[in-house]
Each structure stands twice: as structure tokens, then as C-alpha cells.
Enzyme design. Structure first.
Site, mmCIF file in Angstrom:
data_model
loop_
_atom_site.group_PDB
_atom_site.id
_atom_site.type_symbol
_atom_site.label_atom_id
_atom_site.label_comp_id
_atom_site.label_asym_id
_atom_site.label_seq_id
_atom_site.Cartn_x
_atom_site.Cartn_y
_atom_site.Cartn_z
ATOM 1 N N VAL A 157 45.292 56.104 15.968
ATOM 2 C CA VAL A 157 46.185 56.758 15.001
ATOM 3 C C VAL A 157 45.396 57.373 13.855
ATOM 4 O O VAL A 157 45.799 58.384 13.282
ATOM 5 C CB VAL A 157 47.257 55.763 14.487
ATOM 6 C CG1 VAL A 157 46.635 54.603 13.732
ATOM 7 C CG2 VAL A 157 48.292 56.469 13.610
ATOM 8 N N GLY A 167 43.116 50.325 19.224
ATOM 9 C CA GLY A 167 43.257 48.895 18.973
ATOM 10 C C GLY A 167 43.016 48.033 20.190
ATOM 11 O O GLY A 167 42.999 48.496 21.329
ATOM 12 N N CYS A 207 35.815 51.943 12.140
ATOM 13 C CA CYS A 207 35.329 50.574 12.401
ATOM 14 C C CYS A 207 33.857 50.429 12.024
ATOM 15 O O CYS A 207 33.329 49.328 12.034
ATOM 16 C CB CYS A 207 35.571 50.145 13.841
ATOM 17 S SG CYS A 207 35.893 51.452 14.967
#
Length: 474
Positions: free
Chosen positions: A124, A204, A255
Site C-alpha cells: 500500500v 505484508g 522496511c
């Protein structure tokens, strides 16, 4: 990162028909370019890169993504534009059609073939760069790609695909090499993954798990919780700048953004001072408590309204005001573990800072933090001590270690390091992935090895068995 829209419904007949139709169109498009040579493929890669990475379009699509999902930042666009050009640079330097490698002494010649139709699962927070990255690599290998966007960034994904298809059409190539689910849902994504030849999942943990459960090959990526060691030999001013760059890009959503800093005790106070000069806000213990309440729910999941948002927005939700000129929040921490939320992935411009004495302790703290989250992803080290760098590299269960550079730029490849440029970072078996490499062109192709006879290369039995030749038999 995991933002899952929970949908209980099972796969419908309509889902099956819709996925099959896209697959049929993708296969037809691949068949139509089967004869393309390296030069033609490379030209198409340049065309789609220009169509999306030109300043005007990239800025427009980035703003659209931020407005649609509420996540990420429209600042820092030039760096992300250049990421696409870096991915293109690497792709153009790689052979992907016909003979790609010859090993005369082994009698081996390798030929590249397409991997097939790729299901591209999108995050996203960064749909644009991820989509262009996958498109360049897929076209380079004569694959087709069908994107499954996150529902919160669906419009941006569809508009990006419209631009990519227009660029292909202009060059006389089949538009159906790039397609996108119009109305994405979990069941439709699962159906798509089960019928495509390969899934590349950037997103995810739940999405990656679904990709690995699809029954088809998949490259997934693991979660991050980037941890940076700042030792006594570090250039502290440079390390503080690198942390600011890393922590503020796209509101800390990547990340690879610095999540935890482990700082040697003799340089700790000075470094905290320098971080504040770079725009860091040192939270009080009361503000730290408020942040924790705002950023995690009762089950310990990150709250969606504090993910990839500006530091000022997060502080507002937590109930305190950030002074002007402050772009990230520093939380002092001395505990590590699942119960200590700030030692886990934060996906925001909030970082935890720890003090250590003795490098052995730093190594142990790195391992403990990675046990909480981010195993397999990355660590960084600000140091000029090669022994420290070597010891960290020997022990840390990660796929990449960045030395004296911003983690967020370095991990996925930059123009000042040799990492393959990408938007998808494999985290090895540590992170539940099949590869620990940066996902690049070679992962988008099959290879055929042609083997011709060579002079015999049979070792002498006595020589190869060494001390065990003619020894005791059990």
C-alpha cells in the site's frame, strides 16, 4: 508490513472467470513478443521507465498515491525517481534474451527464457516504484505481469498501469503485457496467484504467506526492523545525517528505514545531540508512553492511522505537539522483547535509541532485536573499525549490511554502492523467503543450460578422500 483488508467471502465464479480472462490476454501478449531480440526488449524497458519516471508523471502519481492511501510523503520524489532509473541501469546491463552466459572450461552455455505470467502483489505504501520495477524486469525477460494492488491504493495502481500500457502501445508492443485487477480482493488475488506462473509479493507478512501457499512458485519479501550500530569510531555527524535521511524518507514507511540505533556509551550523548540538530525530537518518558498507546493496539498490532504518517501527525494523535522543524521522533529505550513495542518495526518516523558498552553487547542486542522482528532483512553500521564490521557480518542473521550509508537508500541499491537496485528485498529463510538476494532481472527468467562434453575431470580417489582413504570400515 501488513495492512490486510479482511474479506471472509470465498472465491466466486466471477473471480475465477475474471482471473482466467486476464491470464489468457497475458499469454497472448507474451506469444506476440516471443521473437523480440535483446535490443527490442531493452528499448521497451527504456520506454516504460521514461513514461513513469519523468518528473511530471512521477510527481503526479506520487501525489495521487499519498492522497489516496493517506500514507507516505510526496516529498523526496527525486530520490525515488532515480530509483527507477537505477533499476533500468541494472536491467540494461544484464543479458536476458538468447545466450546469456558461456563457460567454455565447463562446456556450458546458458540461454534465458521467460518465467511466464507474473502475479505482482503490491504494498500500500509504495505501489508506484514497485510496479515500475516489476514491469521493467518482466518486459526485460519477455514476461507479462498482472498486478494485484492493495484496495487502499487501487486508483493509483490503475492509473500507473494506464501509463505503462500507453507507453507499450506507442512502441507497437501488446498492452496486455501489463494488466491490473480492477476490483482487487483477497479471493481474487489468491485465484490469480494460483493460476499465474510466478508470484512476486512485496508487502505484508499475510500477503507473502498467501503467495507461498498458492501452490505456485513465489518470491516473497520479509518484514524489516532495521537496526544500526554506531560505534566509537563513527563519523557521528555523517551518521546523524544518514539516520535523518533514512528515517524521514516517505515518512519512515520503508522496511529499510532506521528503526533502532545502538550507540556506544562514550559517544551516545554527543550523537543524541547531533540527531536533534538534524531534526530529531527527543520524546519525554510521558510522551513515549503516549506514543506507545497511539501506535499499537491492545493486541500489539500497529495502528493504521500512525503508519507512514508525518511525525507531527503521529504526535498529534498521541496527544502532544511537535516543535517546528522537527521531522522525526527519538525514543530512549533500554529493553528488548515482544512486550517492549519500540524494539519492533515502527513503519513511521519514530526510532528507538539504545546505549551499549562493549561491542559483544552490541552484537547480542542486534540478535535480540531481530528476534523481535526483522530477521533476515538488514542492519547497518556506522564504523571505521573493520573488525567490528567483520564480526557483525559473521553473526548477524540478515541478508544485507550497510556500512556508513543511509540504510533506506543502500539496501535496495544506490549509485554509491554495488547492491542490485530493486524495490523487493528477499530475506532468506530467516524471513520466511526463498532467497536472501535483492530481487532483480535474474529472478524473472528461466535458464536452459546446454552442456557439451569436456575432457574428463575425475579426481584421484586417494587424493579426494584424504586421511579417510583405506581407513577403518564400520
Amino acid at each position: 508490513m501488513s495492512h490486510n483488508v479482511r474479506m471472509a467471502r470465498a472465491t466466486s465464479e466471477q473471480d475465477v472467470a475474471s482471473a482466467q480472462e486476464l491470464l489468457g490476454r497475458a499469454r497472448a501478449a507474451m506469444a506476440a513478443i516471443d521473437y523480440f531480440d535483446q535490443q527490442t526488449v531493452d528499448r521497451l524497458c527504456r520506454a516504460v521507465a521514461w513514461a513513469t519516471a519523468n518528473e511530471q508523471t512521477f510527481g503526479r502519481l506520487t501525489r495521487m498515491s499519498v492522497e489516496e492511501s493517506g500514507m507516505g510523503s510526496a516529498d523526496g520524489v527525486p530520490a525515488r525517481r532515480w530509483k527507477i532509473l537505477g533499476i533500468l541501469r541494472d536491467a540494461l546491463r544484464t543479458r536476458s534474451v538468447g545466450i546469456i552466459e558461456e563457460l567454455p572450461d565447463k562446456g556450458i552455455v546458458k540461454y534465458a527464457k521467460p518465467a511466464g505470467v507474473i502475479a505482482g502483489l503490491l504494498p500500500v505504501t509504495n505501489p508506484l516504484v514497485t510496479m515500475v520495477n516489476m514491469t521493467i524486469n518482466a518486459i526485460k525477460c519477455k514476461d507479462a505481469v498482472i498486478f494485484s494492488p492493495h484496495p487502499l491504493s487501487r486508483r493509483t495502481a490503475l492509473e500507473t498501469v494506464r501509463v505503462l500500457r500507453a507507453a507499450l502501445k506507442k512502441q507497437g508492443a501488446p498492452e496486455d503485457l501489463v494488466q491490473c485487477l480492477e476490483r482487487p480482493s483477497i479471493p481474487l488475488a489468491q485465484e490469480l496467484m494460483s493460476i499465474c506462473d510466478l508470484t512476486i509479493a512485496t508487502g505484508g507478512a499475510a500477503m507473502v504467506k498467501a503467495a507461498y501457499s498458492s501452490g505456485k512458485p513465489a518470491y516473497g519479501v520479509g518484514a524489516g526492523n532495521a537496526t544500526i550500530v554506531v560505534d566509537e569510531t563513527a563519523d557521528l555527524a555523517e551518521a546523524a545525517v544518514n539516520t535523518r535521511i533514512s528515517k524521514t524518507q516517505n515518512h519512515g514507511s520503508g522496511c529499510s528505514c532506521d528503526g533502532n540505533l545502538l550507540v556506544e556509551s562514550t559517544v551516545y550523548d554527543r550523537f543524541v545531540e547531533l540527531l536533534q540538530q538534524e531534526g530529531g525530537y527527543l520524546a519525554s518518558s510521558e510522551e513515549k508512553w503516549k506514543l506507545e498507546q497511539a501506535m499499537w493496539d491492545a493486541e500489539g498490532h500497529r495502528t493504521i492511522e500512525t503508519i507512514a504518517r508525518a511525525a507531527s501527525v503521529i504526535s498529534e494523535i498521541a496527544g502532544f505537539t511537535l516543535p517546528a522543524g522537527k521531522s522525526f521522533i527519538i525514543v530512549k529505550e533500554d529493553k528488548i522483547g515482544q512486550a517492549h513495542r519500540f524494539s519492533s518495526e515502527k513503519l513511521s518516523p519514530v526510532l528507538a535509541i539504545y546505549k551499549y558498552s562493549g561491542f559483544d553487547n552490541a552484537l547480542k542486542m542486534v540478535a535480540d532485536i531481530l528476534d523481535v522482528g526483522g530477521k533476515g532483512h538488514s542492519v547497518g553500521i556506522a564504523s571505521f573499525d573493520d573488525d567490528h564490521i567483520h564480526r557483525l557480518a559473521l553473526g548477524a542473521p540478515v541478508s544485507r549490511i550497510m556500512v556508513r550509508q543511509p540504510n533506506v537508500r543502500g539496501n535496495a541499491g544506490s549509485f554509491t554502492n554495488g547492491m542490485p537496485q530493486t524495490a523487493s528485498l528477499g530475506c532468506g529463510t530467516w524471513g520466511g523467503n526463498i532467497t536472501s538476494e535483492n530481487i532483480s532481472v535474474k529472478h524473472y527468467m528461466n535458464t536452459t543450460w546446454v552442456s557439451r562434453p569436456i575432457p574428463e575431470d575425475r579426481p584421484d580417489e586417494k587424493e579426494i578422500l584424504g586421511e579417510f582413504y583405506n581407513s577403518e570400515i564400520f
